[in-house]
Scaffold this motif. Structure first.
Motif, PDB file in Angstrom:
ATOM      1  N   SER A   1    -122.021  95.744 -47.514  1.00 17.92           N
ATOM      2  CA  SER A   1    -121.341  94.557 -46.972  1.00 17.92           C
ATOM      3  C   SER A   1    -122.277  93.754 -46.075  1.00 17.92           C
ATOM      4  CB  SER A   1    -120.097  94.965 -46.178  1.00 17.92           C
ATOM      5  OG  SER A   1    -119.140  95.530 -47.038  1.00 17.92           O
ATOM      6  N   ALA A   2    -123.051  94.447 -45.265  1.00 17.56           N
ATOM      7  CA  ALA A   2    -124.014  93.758 -44.397  1.00 17.56           C
ATOM      8  C   ALA A   2    -125.052  93.035 -45.236  1.00 17.56           C
ATOM      9  CB  ALA A   2    -124.689  94.758 -43.456  1.00 17.56           C
ATOM     10  N   ASP A   3    -125.511  93.659 -46.308  1.00 19.06           N
ATOM     11  CA  ASP A   3    -126.512  93.029 -47.169  1.00 19.06           C
ATOM     12  C   ASP A   3    -125.962  91.748 -47.794  1.00 19.06           C
ATOM     13  OD1 ASP A   3    -129.262  93.355 -48.327  1.00 19.06           O
ATOM     14  OD2 ASP A   3    -128.120  93.270 -50.202  1.00 19.06           O
ATOM     15  N   PHE A   4    -124.717  91.768 -48.246  1.00 17.53           N
ATOM     16  CA  PHE A   4    -124.115  90.555 -48.808  1.00 17.53           C
ATOM     17  C   PHE A   4    -123.877  89.496 -47.733  1.00 17.53           C
ATOM     18  CE2 PHE A   4    -122.977  93.269 -52.492  1.00 17.53           C
ATOM     19  CZ  PHE A   4    -123.571  92.483 -53.479  1.00 17.53           C
ATOM     20  N   GLU A   5    -123.570  89.920 -46.520  1.00 11.81           N
ATOM     21  CA  GLU A   5    -123.391  88.952 -45.429  1.00 11.81           C
ATOM     22  C   GLU A   5    -124.710  88.255 -45.102  1.00 11.81           C
ATOM     23  OE1 GLU A   5    -121.290  86.616 -42.769  1.00 11.81           O
ATOM     24  OE2 GLU A   5    -120.504  87.979 -44.303  1.00 11.81           O
ATOM     25  N   LEU A   6    -125.821  88.930 -45.361  1.00 15.15           N
ATOM     26  CA  LEU A   6    -127.127  88.295 -45.153  1.00 15.15           C
ATOM     27  C   LEU A   6    -127.290  87.059 -46.026  1.00 15.15           C
ATOM     28  CD1 LEU A   6    -129.493  91.399 -44.872  1.00 15.15           C
ATOM     29  CD2 LEU A   6    -128.829  89.819 -43.031  1.00 15.15           C
ATOM     30  N   ASP A   7    -126.707  87.072 -47.220  1.00 11.09           N
ATOM     31  CA  ASP A   7    -126.750  85.873 -48.081  1.00 11.09           C
ATOM     32  C   ASP A   7    -126.146  84.676 -47.349  1.00 11.09           C
ATOM     33  OD1 ASP A   7    -127.868  87.324 -50.203  1.00 11.09           O
ATOM     34  OD2 ASP A   7    -125.896  87.738 -51.102  1.00 11.09           O
ATOM     35  N   ARG A   8    -125.030  84.907 -46.695  1.00  8.83           N
ATOM     36  CA  ARG A   8    -124.375  83.832 -45.926  1.00  8.83           C
ATOM     37  C   ARG A   8    -125.257  83.390 -44.768  1.00  8.83           C
ATOM     38  NH1 ARG A   8    -120.381  83.378 -41.693  1.00  8.83           N
ATOM     39  NH2 ARG A   8    -119.192  81.466 -42.040  1.00  8.83           N
ATOM     40  N   ALA A   9    -125.860  84.357 -44.079  1.00  9.99           N
ATOM     41  CA  ALA A   9    -126.753  84.009 -42.965  1.00  9.99           C
ATOM     42  C   ALA A   9    -127.917  83.150 -43.450  1.00  9.99           C
ATOM     43  CB  ALA A   9    -127.269  85.280 -42.285  1.00  9.99           C
ATOM     44  N   VAL A  10    -128.466  83.487 -44.613  1.00 15.03           N
ATOM     45  CA  VAL A  10    -129.568  82.700 -45.179  1.00 15.03           C
ATOM     46  C   VAL A  10    -129.098  81.262 -45.446  1.00 15.03           C
ATOM     47  CG1 VAL A  10    -131.028  82.413 -47.242  1.00 15.03           C
ATOM     48  CG2 VAL A  10    -130.834  84.659 -46.135  1.00 15.03           C
ATOM     49  N   GLU A  11    -127.945  81.122 -46.071  1.00 15.56           N
ATOM     50  CA  GLU A  11    -127.403  79.781 -46.346  1.00 15.56           C
ATOM     51  C   GLU A  11    -127.188  78.989 -45.061  1.00 15.56           C
ATOM     52  OE1 GLU A  11    -123.808  79.966 -48.671  1.00 15.56           O
ATOM     53  OE2 GLU A  11    -124.717  81.349 -50.101  1.00 15.56           O
TER      54      GLU A  11
ATOM     55  N   GLU B   1    -135.844  82.047 -44.971  1.00 18.46           N
ATOM     56  CA  GLU B   1    -136.739  82.713 -45.917  1.00 18.46           C
ATOM     57  C   GLU B   1    -137.159  84.089 -45.399  1.00 18.46           C
ATOM     58  OE1 GLU B   1    -138.630  83.149 -49.550  1.00 18.46           O
ATOM     59  OE2 GLU B   1    -136.996  81.864 -48.866  1.00 18.46           O
ATOM     60  N   ARG B   2    -137.353  84.189 -44.118  1.00 20.72           N
ATOM     61  CA  ARG B   2    -137.739  85.484 -43.541  1.00 20.72           C
ATOM     62  C   ARG B   2    -136.612  86.512 -43.709  1.00 20.72           C
ATOM     63  NH1 ARG B   2    -139.990  86.781 -37.484  1.00 20.72           N
ATOM     64  NH2 ARG B   2    -140.439  88.953 -37.976  1.00 20.72           N
ATOM     65  N   VAL B   3    -135.375  86.114 -43.427  1.00 17.70           N
ATOM     66  CA  VAL B   3    -134.230  87.015 -43.621  1.00 17.70           C
ATOM     67  C   VAL B   3    -134.114  87.395 -45.095  1.00 17.70           C
ATOM     68  CG1 VAL B   3    -131.697  87.179 -43.539  1.00 17.70           C
ATOM     69  CG2 VAL B   3    -132.948  86.226 -41.587  1.00 17.70           C
ATOM     70  N   ARG B   4    -134.257  86.397 -45.984  1.00 15.59           N
ATOM     71  CA  ARG B   4    -134.138  86.662 -47.416  1.00 15.59           C
ATOM     72  C   ARG B   4    -135.193  87.642 -47.911  1.00 15.59           C
ATOM     73  NH1 ARG B   4    -136.091  85.791 -52.109  1.00 15.59           N
ATOM     74  NH2 ARG B   4    -137.808  84.473 -51.434  1.00 15.59           N
ATOM     75  N   THR B   5    -136.418  87.454 -47.499  1.00 17.69           N
ATOM     76  CA  THR B   5    -137.501  88.299 -48.033  1.00 17.69           C
ATOM     77  C   THR B   5    -137.652  89.634 -47.303  1.00 17.69           C
ATOM     78  OG1 THR B   5    -139.162  87.214 -46.645  1.00 17.69           O
ATOM     79  CG2 THR B   5    -138.835  86.328 -48.869  1.00 17.69           C
ATOM     80  N   GLU B   6    -137.305  89.681 -46.015  1.00 16.38           N
ATOM     81  CA  GLU B   6    -137.500  90.918 -45.255  1.00 16.38           C
ATOM     82  C   GLU B   6    -136.281  91.836 -45.240  1.00 16.38           C
ATOM     83  OE1 GLU B   6    -139.337  90.510 -41.406  1.00 16.38           O
ATOM     84  OE2 GLU B   6    -140.522  88.781 -42.094  1.00 16.38           O
ATOM     85  N   LEU B   7    -135.081  91.264 -45.387  1.00 15.04           N
ATOM     86  CA  LEU B   7    -133.876  92.093 -45.248  1.00 15.04           C
ATOM     87  C   LEU B   7    -133.007  92.181 -46.495  1.00 15.04           C
ATOM     88  CD1 LEU B   7    -132.686  91.220 -41.628  1.00 15.04           C
ATOM     89  CD2 LEU B   7    -133.919  93.246 -42.411  1.00 15.04           C
ATOM     90  N   VAL B   8    -132.757  91.076 -47.184  1.00 13.22           N
ATOM     91  CA  VAL B   8    -131.864  91.100 -48.339  1.00 13.22           C
ATOM     92  C   VAL B   8    -132.422  92.060 -49.386  1.00 13.22           C
ATOM     93  CG1 VAL B   8    -130.885  89.762 -50.251  1.00 13.22           C
ATOM     94  CG2 VAL B   8    -130.986  88.766 -47.951  1.00 13.22           C
ATOM     95  N   GLY B   9    -131.608  93.045 -49.758  1.00  8.56           N
ATOM     96  CA  GLY B   9    -131.992  93.992 -50.798  1.00  8.56           C
ATOM     97  C   GLY B   9    -133.004  95.043 -50.380  1.00  8.56           C
ATOM     98  N   ARG B  10    -133.251  95.144 -49.091  1.00 11.31           N
ATOM     99  CA  ARG B  10    -134.255  96.087 -48.592  1.00 11.31           C
ATOM    100  C   ARG B  10    -133.782  97.535 -48.777  1.00 11.31           C
ATOM    101  NH1 ARG B  10    -138.050  95.108 -44.013  1.00 11.31           N
ATOM    102  NH2 ARG B  10    -138.868  97.150 -43.405  1.00 11.31           N
ATOM    103  N   ASN B  11    -134.712  98.433 -49.051  1.00 12.95           N
ATOM    104  CA  ASN B  11    -134.399  99.865 -49.077  1.00 12.95           C
ATOM    105  C   ASN B  11    -133.980 100.305 -47.672  1.00 12.95           C
ATOM    106  OD1 ASN B  11    -135.176 100.187 -51.776  1.00 12.95           O
ATOM    107  ND2 ASN B  11    -137.293 100.620 -51.225  1.00 12.95           N
ATOM    108  N   VAL B  12    -133.004 101.219 -47.600  1.00 10.86           N
ATOM    109  CA  VAL B  12    -132.580 101.715 -46.284  1.00 10.86           C
ATOM    110  C   VAL B  12    -133.463 102.859 -45.799  1.00 10.86           C
ATOM    111  CG1 VAL B  12    -130.205 100.903 -46.459  1.00 10.86           C
ATOM    112  CG2 VAL B  12    -130.779 103.204 -47.282  1.00 10.86           C
TER     113      VAL B  12
END
Length: 158
Positions: A46-56, A68-79
């Protein structure tokens, strides 16, 4: 006790019943831990999907570099290295949980004739109030004309 599925088989000692009760309690604790692992999995997703909203929202606010930093550093990152949460859940199930469940089931089958929860059933019998309608050894499912179940004070109706 009227519930043969929870009646101690002949020759099963108090110590065995207590040991199997402890093993089952440990499995129940593991079930809770597994539930927390699934909660971790769902919350992280859920947090990962909320990052999409934060990026927008960052983009809309004119902060393209932060978006771009949030998208590339956090979205879809391994835990943890190489793993998403579903892989952690799968590894836990495969490595620990399934082995635990199988061993507990085998112990109950071998040591108590497949009758689980003997410790709890005997505890229920020891703690219940005789002749109280809500302390019966079994829940009776004999239907009444109104669709509810009938009960007698110390066992099933009928």
């Amino acid at each position: 006790m009227d519930d043969d599925g929870h009646r101690r088989p002949e020759g099963v000692s108090d110590e065995t019943v207590e040991a199997l009760g402890s093993l089952s309690k440990a499995l129940e604790t593991t079930e809770c831990a597994r539930g927390h692992l699934f909660a971790f999995h769902q919350l992280t997703g859920s947090a990962d999907f909320e990052l999409d909203r934060a990026v927008e929202l960052l983009r809309a606010a004119g902060h393209e570099d932060w978006a771009e930093r949030v998208r590339t550093e956090l979205v879809g990152r391994n835990v943890i290295p190489g793993h998403w949460t579903f892989q952690i859940v799968e590894a836990y199930d495969r490595t620990y949980y399934q082995a635990f469940r199988d061993l507990e089931r085998s112990a109950v089958d071998r040591l108590a004739g497949g009758r689980g929860h003997l410790y709890e059933a005997e505890l229920k019998e020891a703690r219940r109030t005789r002749d109280h309608p809500d302390h019966t050894p079994l829940q009776d499912h004999t239907p009444r004309p109104d669709g509810s179940a009938t009960r007698t004070p110390d066992g099933p109706a009928g």
